[in-house]
Scaffold this motif. Structure first.
Motif, PDB file in Angstrom:
ATOM      1  N   PHE A 139       0.809  -1.226   0.000  1.00  0.00           N
ATOM      2  CA  PHE A 139       0.000   0.000   0.000  1.00  0.00           C
ATOM      3  C   PHE A 139       0.839   1.271   0.000  1.00  0.00           C
ATOM      4  N   SER A 140       2.161   1.127   0.044  1.00  0.00           N
ATOM      5  CA  SER A 140       2.991   2.344   0.096  1.00  0.00           C
ATOM      6  C   SER A 140       3.005   3.006  -1.280  1.00  0.00           C
ATOM      7  N   THR A 141       3.229   4.304  -1.282  1.00  0.00           N
ATOM      8  CA  THR A 141       3.184   5.040  -2.541  1.00  0.00           C
ATOM      9  C   THR A 141       4.344   4.653  -3.457  1.00  0.00           C
ATOM     10  N   SER A 142       5.415   4.117  -2.857  1.00  0.00           N
ATOM     11  CA  SER A 142       6.582   3.823  -3.688  1.00  0.00           C
ATOM     12  C   SER A 142       6.560   2.399  -4.242  1.00  0.00           C
ATOM     13  N   SER A 143       5.494   1.635  -3.975  1.00  0.00           N
ATOM     14  CA  SER A 143       5.496   0.233  -4.411  1.00  0.00           C
ATOM     15  C   SER A 143       5.419   0.128  -5.937  1.00  0.00           C
ATOM     16  N   THR A 173      -7.740   1.416  -4.215  1.00  0.00           N
ATOM     17  CA  THR A 173      -8.285   0.884  -5.457  1.00  0.00           C
ATOM     18  C   THR A 173      -8.518   2.007  -6.468  1.00  0.00           C
ATOM     19  N   LEU A 174      -9.079   3.102  -5.981  1.00  0.00           N
ATOM     20  CA  LEU A 174      -9.413   4.191  -6.897  1.00  0.00           C
ATOM     21  C   LEU A 174      -8.176   4.989  -7.307  1.00  0.00           C
ATOM     22  N   ASP A 175      -7.245   5.177  -6.365  1.00  0.00           N
ATOM     23  CA  ASP A 175      -6.129   6.083  -6.647  1.00  0.00           C
ATOM     24  C   ASP A 175      -4.897   5.382  -7.168  1.00  0.00           C
ATOM     25  N   LYS A 176      -4.617   4.218  -6.612  1.00  0.00           N
ATOM     26  CA  LYS A 176      -3.286   3.658  -6.789  1.00  0.00           C
ATOM     27  C   LYS A 176      -3.289   2.438  -7.736  1.00  0.00           C
ATOM     28  N   ALA A 177      -4.324   1.615  -7.589  1.00  0.00           N
ATOM     29  CA  ALA A 177      -4.339   0.365  -8.351  1.00  0.00           C
ATOM     30  C   ALA A 177      -4.317   0.654  -9.848  1.00  0.00           C
ATOM     31  N   ASP A 178      -3.437  -0.014 -10.576  1.00  0.00           N
ATOM     32  CA  ASP A 178      -3.349   0.281 -11.998  1.00  0.00           C
ATOM     33  C   ASP A 178      -3.465  -0.972 -12.872  1.00  0.00           C
ATOM     34  N   THR A 179      -3.763  -2.130 -12.287  1.00  0.00           N
ATOM     35  CA  THR A 179      -4.019  -3.298 -13.127  1.00  0.00           C
ATOM     36  C   THR A 179      -5.342  -3.928 -12.687  1.00  0.00           C
ATOM     37  N   ASP A 180      -5.922  -4.699 -13.594  1.00  0.00           N
ATOM     38  CA  ASP A 180      -7.204  -5.346 -13.281  1.00  0.00           C
ATOM     39  C   ASP A 180      -7.070  -6.267 -12.082  1.00  0.00           C
ATOM     40  N   ILE A 181      -5.944  -6.955 -12.033  1.00  0.00           N
ATOM     41  CA  ILE A 181      -5.803  -7.942 -10.951  1.00  0.00           C
ATOM     42  C   ILE A 181      -5.748  -7.242  -9.602  1.00  0.00           C
ATOM     43  N   GLN A 182      -5.163  -6.040  -9.574  1.00  0.00           N
ATOM     44  CA  GLN A 182      -5.125  -5.306  -8.298  1.00  0.00           C
ATOM     45  C   GLN A 182      -6.528  -4.882  -7.868  1.00  0.00           C
ATOM     46  N   THR A 183      -7.289  -4.278  -8.795  1.00  0.00           N
ATOM     47  CA  THR A 183      -8.623  -3.826  -8.399  1.00  0.00           C
ATOM     48  C   THR A 183      -9.493  -5.011  -8.018  1.00  0.00           C
ATOM     49  N   LEU A 184      -9.420  -6.050  -8.811  1.00  0.00           N
ATOM     50  CA  LEU A 184     -10.257  -7.208  -8.526  1.00  0.00           C
ATOM     51  C   LEU A 184      -9.926  -7.782  -7.146  1.00  0.00           C
ATOM     52  N   SER A 185      -8.625  -7.950  -6.869  1.00  0.00           N
ATOM     53  CA  SER A 185      -8.235  -8.512  -5.576  1.00  0.00           C
ATOM     54  C   SER A 185      -8.728  -7.630  -4.449  1.00  0.00           C
ATOM     55  N   ALA A 186      -8.541  -6.318  -4.616  1.00  0.00           N
ATOM     56  CA  ALA A 186      -8.939  -5.400  -3.552  1.00  0.00           C
ATOM     57  C   ALA A 186     -10.444  -5.467  -3.329  1.00  0.00           C
ATOM     58  N   LEU A 187     -11.211  -5.455  -4.416  1.00  0.00           N
ATOM     59  CA  LEU A 187     -12.670  -5.444  -4.261  1.00  0.00           C
ATOM     60  C   LEU A 187     -13.177  -6.764  -3.688  1.00  0.00           C
ATOM     61  N   GLU A 188     -12.575  -7.861  -4.102  1.00  0.00           N
ATOM     62  CA  GLU A 188     -12.986  -9.157  -3.545  1.00  0.00           C
ATOM     63  C   GLU A 188     -12.709  -9.203  -2.044  1.00  0.00           C
ATOM     64  N   LEU A 189     -11.564  -8.629  -1.687  1.00  0.00           N
ATOM     65  CA  LEU A 189     -11.204  -8.606  -0.274  1.00  0.00           C
ATOM     66  C   LEU A 189     -12.216  -7.778   0.509  1.00  0.00           C
ATOM     67  N   VAL A 190     -12.548  -6.604  -0.036  1.00  0.00           N
ATOM     68  CA  VAL A 190     -13.537  -5.740   0.626  1.00  0.00           C
ATOM     69  C   VAL A 190     -14.849  -6.506   0.780  1.00  0.00           C
ATOM     70  N   SER A 191     -15.277  -7.128  -0.308  1.00  0.00           N
ATOM     71  CA  SER A 191     -16.567  -7.812  -0.280  1.00  0.00           C
ATOM     72  C   SER A 191     -16.579  -8.930   0.752  1.00  0.00           C
ATOM     73  N   SER A 192     -15.482  -9.691   0.825  1.00  0.00           N
ATOM     74  CA  SER A 192     -15.428 -10.788   1.781  1.00  0.00           C
ATOM     75  C   SER A 192     -15.436 -10.254   3.217  1.00  0.00           C
ATOM     76  N   LEU A 193     -14.679  -9.153   3.454  1.00  0.00           N
ATOM     77  CA  LEU A 193     -14.625  -8.605   4.814  1.00  0.00           C
ATOM     78  C   LEU A 193     -15.984  -8.050   5.224  1.00  0.00           C
ATOM     79  N   VAL A 194     -16.617  -7.305   4.306  1.00  0.00           N
ATOM     80  CA  VAL A 194     -17.922  -6.729   4.631  1.00  0.00           C
ATOM     81  C   VAL A 194     -18.927  -7.839   4.925  1.00  0.00           C
ATOM     82  N   ASN A 195     -18.791  -8.937   4.198  1.00  0.00           N
ATOM     83  CA  ASN A 195     -19.723 -10.038   4.402  1.00  0.00           C
ATOM     84  C   ASN A 195     -19.497 -10.764   5.722  1.00  0.00           C
TER      85      ASN A 195
END
Lengths: 1007, 186
Positions: free
Chosen positions: A674-678, A718-740
């Motif tokens: 999650f660091s800006t330099s990653s 996800t909105l600011d930093k993620a720049d590939t599909d796999i990153q957004t998908l992973s992040a959103l799946e994680l959010v969805s699982s945690l919220v659930n």
């Protein structure tokens, strides 16, 4: 009626003549009936008082007397029926009632309802006064025969058959067997068909079974019955034949072995015909079953007396020889039924089984070795394998102690199969035979299993191009053997297979090598599910992956693109994940240990690659590989978690991955996703973490800091930093699982009020780029779904927001589609991932959203909103069950028709699929789409033409719909369209794509 | 349908599972289906496709398909630009010559009727399933039957075929043989 009751009560108390006179006057003046009087007497008649017995007697005598008069017949019978069930009705009365019935009732001249009462009286007396009736002897049976003769009504027959069965079993019928036979067998076979809307609920099968119970009630029917059976079998229709065969199956054991033996020739000749020239497959099966029963009946008694095979005489020997004669031409079509018969014999008695094997198996083995029969070897093996399969089934049926009749022939049979294995056209049969051999308990020794494995290996190695067709069967056999003894496969097969996998990936142009590699891998995947073998697989493949992804010789990697390497590594990872998925389905207990043995290696591989990406491109950074890596981790961590969950989540939040990654690659730095330099490659590693956390139980400790902040951070990232599909998908799946899965307290600020979240502002903000807004919608939909699945109170207001947004010019369609997607089952929120899933979660949502969508699709003032609602409807209806939208179907069909005019091909496919779902279970009688058929036909024809519809999927879907239309709409409705459809489809038959032509052929045939 | 079964015990062959050509072009294992479906290359009708159309037709005499009895096979189908030629083999080899020598003339007639009927089934199936641009010729394998010329003539005579299909009983029997013809297409 009431006054009758009062009179009766008074009379019982006073016993005066006066009341009797009044009752009689009442009857004569039709104030009440005799029946009323008997009813009123009921409670007194059932009492124990001796004087009442007397009164019953008087009544019975009186009523029996009245049977003579046709005017009083019915009420007297009704009265008798009532009296007969009383306990004060004595055996003497039973006898006199029966005699009166026989004497006075002329069954042929009275209506069904009266006959029914007569049968009911008999039935009642049969139950309570059987001895009295038995002592009537001959006269009872003769009387009954003339009484029951010629009855035709199914309601009466149901009772009559029940009475007849009791007579046949409990009465002495030695002198009347033929008479009884005549009145019973005249009904066989039952051809009665219940009228439509049958009010009595008597089916053909009810009658059949009742009659069958009579036919099989006594052995003395045997000599009369069997000729009838044979005659019906020869002449009857399909239904008659089936009935006859089944009835014979029930009757023959009752009639006994003497009769069966006496008629064995004739029976066999008839049965044979049904097997060799069957009307259809079921009939053949029925005939085989009956044959089996016949043979069992004849031979089971003398089973104990059998000492050698020579003792078998009669039918079994003759039939066997007859079949053997046919087996001299094993390639002819008659050889199949002959084999089936012999195989059926093997399931009868042990001695016949031995006899059959001793006849058939050596014969086929001999034939196989005969030089003249080289061309028929495949057929011979096919027949032989059927015998072995039958031998296995016979053993399974009798339990493990049964002696193994195949033992004397074992070596010969195995030799023949091994030879058959070597040639392509007989391999299939040989594999079936070998599998059956392996499965016969106690037949093969461990060395012999090894020998089979050895020969299978040779096939695998020698003819890689030719073993395509049978490779599944080979794997199946190897799997069967490895379940009995894994050693041979581990020691012989696996090394062979691994040695064909190269250390370097096949180059782009090396097609044949690639095919071979894929074949090997797919074999490994099927083979290595068994614990011992899977362990070897993990060690070998992880070593190979490491060599492949981190080659020591760096130059070779640098000079070309690394896609072939990535693809090769991907296919290996896929093998691991598929094996794990099978193991997880089998609930294998050894899955747990791979949390230490496999998961750290996977992390090691990918994290090391991500770090090295700065220096040179690494194969393992390919998103597809990460996806499979994620699958592997997910499958393993689902099993055991608590301590691992905290270790892994800590690694994610602190960036110190040393605790979760072990392996050959060493790296120093920490991983800060999650660091800006990653770097992008480092951020992609989120896939692995997300896949793991998705699989955790919901109550495990997570060390991610305050969960609210983590989820917010993740969404912002996800909105600011993620720049590939796999990153957004992973992040959103994680959010969805945690919220659930996590509790409301942990997620408090996120869930407090949906209207004030930053995510919502992102969606509403029209100055944002379209991509950013769609991504935010996606995130919103994921959260909505996670809440909906757990039936969270906020779920509906989240979903409502999606509906409100569907009118938006820019992102309306995205919102609309996610409305439907909410009810699609999600692999992340699954039971296997321990998600919080409440039953019927979609019902309330659908009930609420569906009317809204219909309304806005019809009435909204904005065109965008109307179209979006159509899109949402199509995607929603496709994903819900028929019952959920059936009540709205009248409104929906016109809307769906409008949807067909939309340009977007995927919406069109959705709409047509929905129509297909609606069509399922639809029938011409109550068609839902009949009124729209002209429009439908036109629209589908337009969408099936290659000129007007470039999308392949739409064309195929449209043709599939055209194909079902004739079965759901009445012919007279469709008739006007027929000529057009046939003409237009003739053009589609020339479509450039094969799949479309296939669908067109089917559609055109149906029209 | 004749009451007497002409060849009660024909040889049954096992059907060949066609190899599905795995596209080795693709590097990635999960790509295969995708690339096959959406590519724009036209796939012209070939002999296998025509064989698929007719292989699952039932023999009027046996519960077996024409493929199982080797009445038709893919190599016996020739396809040109707008022309299809289908050759079929009677179930009994040389039935006109050997088995029927000395048999009553009526059974020779019966045999040729069955053959014609078989050809008719094939023709009807192709008539319904091939684009109209194709001209279809159906022939009995040369030298396999005594009355092959008569049969060929009937089968390729448009009027006769049309007339035969006007006969409701005949049409019903054809439909019965074609009932599962759709199963042939993989």
């Amino acid at each position: 009626m009431e006054s009758a009751i009062r009179l009766v009560q008074t009379w019982v108390a006073s016993e005066r003549e006066q009341e009797i006179d009044e009752i009689v006057t009442g009857i004569s003046n039709n104030h009440w009936t005799l029946l009323d009087v008997v009813k009123a007497l009921g409670e007194y008649l059932t009492s124990e008082d001796a004087s009442l017995l007397q009164k019953v007697r008087v009544l019975v005598t009186f009523l029996c007397g009245k049977l003579e008069d046709s005017e009083t017949l019915k009420p007297s019978l009704t009265g008798l029926l009532r009296l007969a069930s009383l306990s004060s009705f004595s055996p003497a009365e039973a006898t006199s009632t029966i005699e009166a019935l026989f004497q006075h009732v002329r069954m042929k001249s009275v209506v069904q309802s009266i006959r029914f009462i007569v049968f009911s009286i008999l039935d009642t007396l049969m139950a309570s006064h059987r001895q009295a009736l038995q002592s009537m002897g001959k006269s009872f049976i003769q009387g009954y025969v003339s009484l029951a003769e010629g009855e035709k009504d199914p309601r009466n027959l149901m009772v009559a058959f029940a009475i007849a069965r009791v007579i046949l079993i409990d009465f002495d019928i030695s002198n009347h067997a033929e008479a009884m036979f005549d009145i019973i067998f005249c009904y066989f076979p039952i051809t009665f068909r219940p009228p439509p809307n049958d009010p009595y609920g008597i089916s053909t099968d009810d009658l059949r079974l009742k009659l069958r119970a009579c036919l099989s009630a006594t052995p003395s029917f045997g000599p009369f019955a069997i000729p009838v059976f044979l005659e019906k079998l020869a002449a009857g229709s399909r239904a008659t034949k089936t009935d006859t065969l089944q009835t014979m199956g029930v009757c023959i054991p009752v009639y006994g072995s003497a009769i069966a033996r006496a008629y064995s020739r004739k029976l066999w000749n008839s049965l044979k015909l049904e097997i060799f020239q069957p009307v259809d497959v079921q009939m053949e099966e029925e005939a085989l079953k009956t044959t089996k029963i016949l043979v069992q009946t004849i031979y089971s008694e003398e089973e104990a007396a059998m000492e050698s095979d020579d003792d078998i005489q009669g039918l079994a020997r003759d039939a066997c020889e007859e079949c053997m004669q046919i087996l001299k031409e094993p390639e002819k079509s008659q050889a199949r039924p002959a084999t089936k018969i012999l195989c059926t014999f093997m399931t009868t008695t042990p001695s016949i089984c031995r006899f059959t094997i001793s006849q058939a198996v050596p014969h086929l083995v001999r034939l196989f070795h005969s030089p003249d029969e080289l061309t028929t070897r495949p057929s011979i093996l096919l027949l032989l394998s059927e015998f072995i399969v039958a031998a296995r089934d016979a053993q399974a049926q009798e339990g493990s102690e049964a002696d193994i009749s195949l033992l004397p022939h074992k070596d010969n049979v195995m030799a023949v199969f091994i030879i058959g294995l070597k040639s392509t056209n007989s391999r299939g049969a040989a594999l079936i035979g070998l599998k059956a051999l392996v499965l016969i308990k106690g037949l093969l020794s461990d060395e012999e299993l090894g020998f089979i494995v050895h020969n299978l290996n040779e096939v695998v190695q020698e003819e890689p191009s030719e073993f395509d067709e049978t490779s599944e069967d080979i794997i199946d056999l190897l799997n069967t053997i490895s379940r009995i003894s894994a050693r041979h496969v581990a020691e012989q097969t696996l090394p062979t297979l691994f040695s064909t996998l190269p250390d370097v990936a096949p180059k782009l142009e090396q097609d044949s090598l690639r095919i071979q590699v894929r074949r090997t891998l797919s074999m490994l995947q099927e083979l290595c599910v068994q614990a011992e073998l899977f362990e070897i697989l993990v060690i070998r493949l992880t070593t190979k992956l490491d060599l492949l992804c981190f080659p020591s010789d760096q130059v070779s990697q640098l000079d070309g693109d690394n896609e072939p390497t990535a693809a090769y590594a991907h296919s290996m990872l896929k093998v691991l994940s598929e094996c794990l998925s099978t193991k997880s389905k089998n609930k294998d207990t050894d899955l747990v240990k791979y949390i230490e043995r496999l998961v750290p290696l996977i992390f090691n591989l990918f994290i090391a690659s991500a770090f090295m990406e700065k220096e040179r491109p690494m194969a393992a950074n390919n998103p597809r590989l990460l996806t499979v890596g994620g699958e592997i981790i997910n499958l393993v961590v689902r099993s055991r978690q608590a301590s691992y969950a905290s270790i892994l989540s800590k690694a994610l939040s602190t960036g110190d991955v040393s605790a979760i990654s072990h392996g050959p690659q060493k790296f120093a730095s920490n991983l800060h996703i999650f660091s800006t330099s990653s770097s992008a490659a480092e951020r992609n590693i989120l896939r692995l973490f997300s896949s793991a956390i998705i699989g955790f139980y919901k109550d495990v400790p997570l060390e991610l800091g305050p969960l609210n902040d983590f989820v917010m951070k993740l969404l912002a990232w996800t909105l600011d930093k993620a720049d590939t599909d796999i990153q957004t998908l992973s992040a959103l799946e994680l959010v969805s699982s945690l919220v659930n899965k996590r509790t409301d307290e942990e997620l408090s600020s996120l869930l407090e009020d949906e209207s004030s979240t930053p995510l919502r502002d992102e969606i509403q903000n029209t100055s944002n780029l379209k991509e950013r807004r769609s991504l935010a919608i996606k995130a919103w939909a994921k959260i909505s779904k996670a809440l909906l699945v757990r039936k969270h109170p906020l779920a509906m207001s989240y979903a409502q927001r999606l509906f409100d947004l569907s009118g938006d010019e820019q992102i309306g369609w995205d919102a609309a589609r996610s409305i439907g997607d909410l009810v699609v089952s999600d692999p992340v929120l699954s039971k296997a991932n321990h998600a919080d899933i409440k039953i019927l979660y979609s019902q309330k949502y659908v009930n609420e959203i569906l009317p809204k969508l219909i309304e806005s699709a019809n009435e909204s003032t904005s065109a965008t909103q109307r179209t979006s609602s159509l899109v949402a409807l199509a995607s929603l209806i496709r994903s819900i069950s028929r019952a959920a939208y059936m009540h709205n179907i009248k409104l929906l069909v016109p809307l769906l028709l409008r949807g067909l005019d939309l340009e977007d091909p995927s919406v069109k496919v959705d709409v047509i699929e929905t129509l297909l779902a609606v069509a399922e279970g639809d029938s011409p009688e109550r068609s839902l789409v009949a009124e729209h058929s002209t429009t439908l036909v036109k629209a589908m024809l337009r969408n099936s033409n290659v000129q007007s519809t470039p999308s392949l999927k739409v064309r195929i879907a449209a043709l599939r719909y055209l194909a079902v239309l004739p079965s759901i709409v009445r012919y007279n409705v469709l008739h006007p369209e027929r000529a057009t459809v046939l003409r237009e489809l003739a053009v589609v038959l020339d479509d450039p794509k094969r799949a479309v032509r296939k669908a067109a052929v089917e559609a055109r045939t149906n029209w | 349908m004749p009451a007497e079964i002409f060849n009660p015990n024909p040889v049954v062959f096992s059907t060949v599972k066609r190899k599905l050509d795995v596209s080795a072009q693709s590097l990635w294992i999960d790509d295969v289906l995708l690339s096959e479906q959406e590519s724009d290359d036209p796939e012209p009708i070939d002999q296998n496709e025509i064989f698929d159309l007719i292989r699952a037709i039932y023999d009027p005499e046996h519960p077996n398909t024409l493929e199982e009895l080797r009445v038709v096979s893919a190599p016996q189908i020739l396809i040109g630009k707008n022309r299809v030629k289908v050759e079929f083999t009677p179930t009994v080899p040389h039935c006109g010559m050997s088995t029927l020598i000395g048999a009553a003339p009526s059974s020779i007639l019966t045999a040729s009727i069955i053959l014609t009927f078989l050809g008719l089934c094939i023709r009807v199936r192709l008539l319904r399933s091939l684009p109209e641009r194709f001209k279809v010729d159906i022939f009995v394998k040369p030298g396999s039957h005594q009355s092959e010329h008569a049969v060929n003539k009937q089968l390729n005579d448009k009027e006769r075929v049309a007339a035969a299909l006007e006969n409701p009983v005949l049409l019903e029997t054809v439909e019965k043989c074609l009932s599962d013809a759709g199963n042939g297409i993989i």
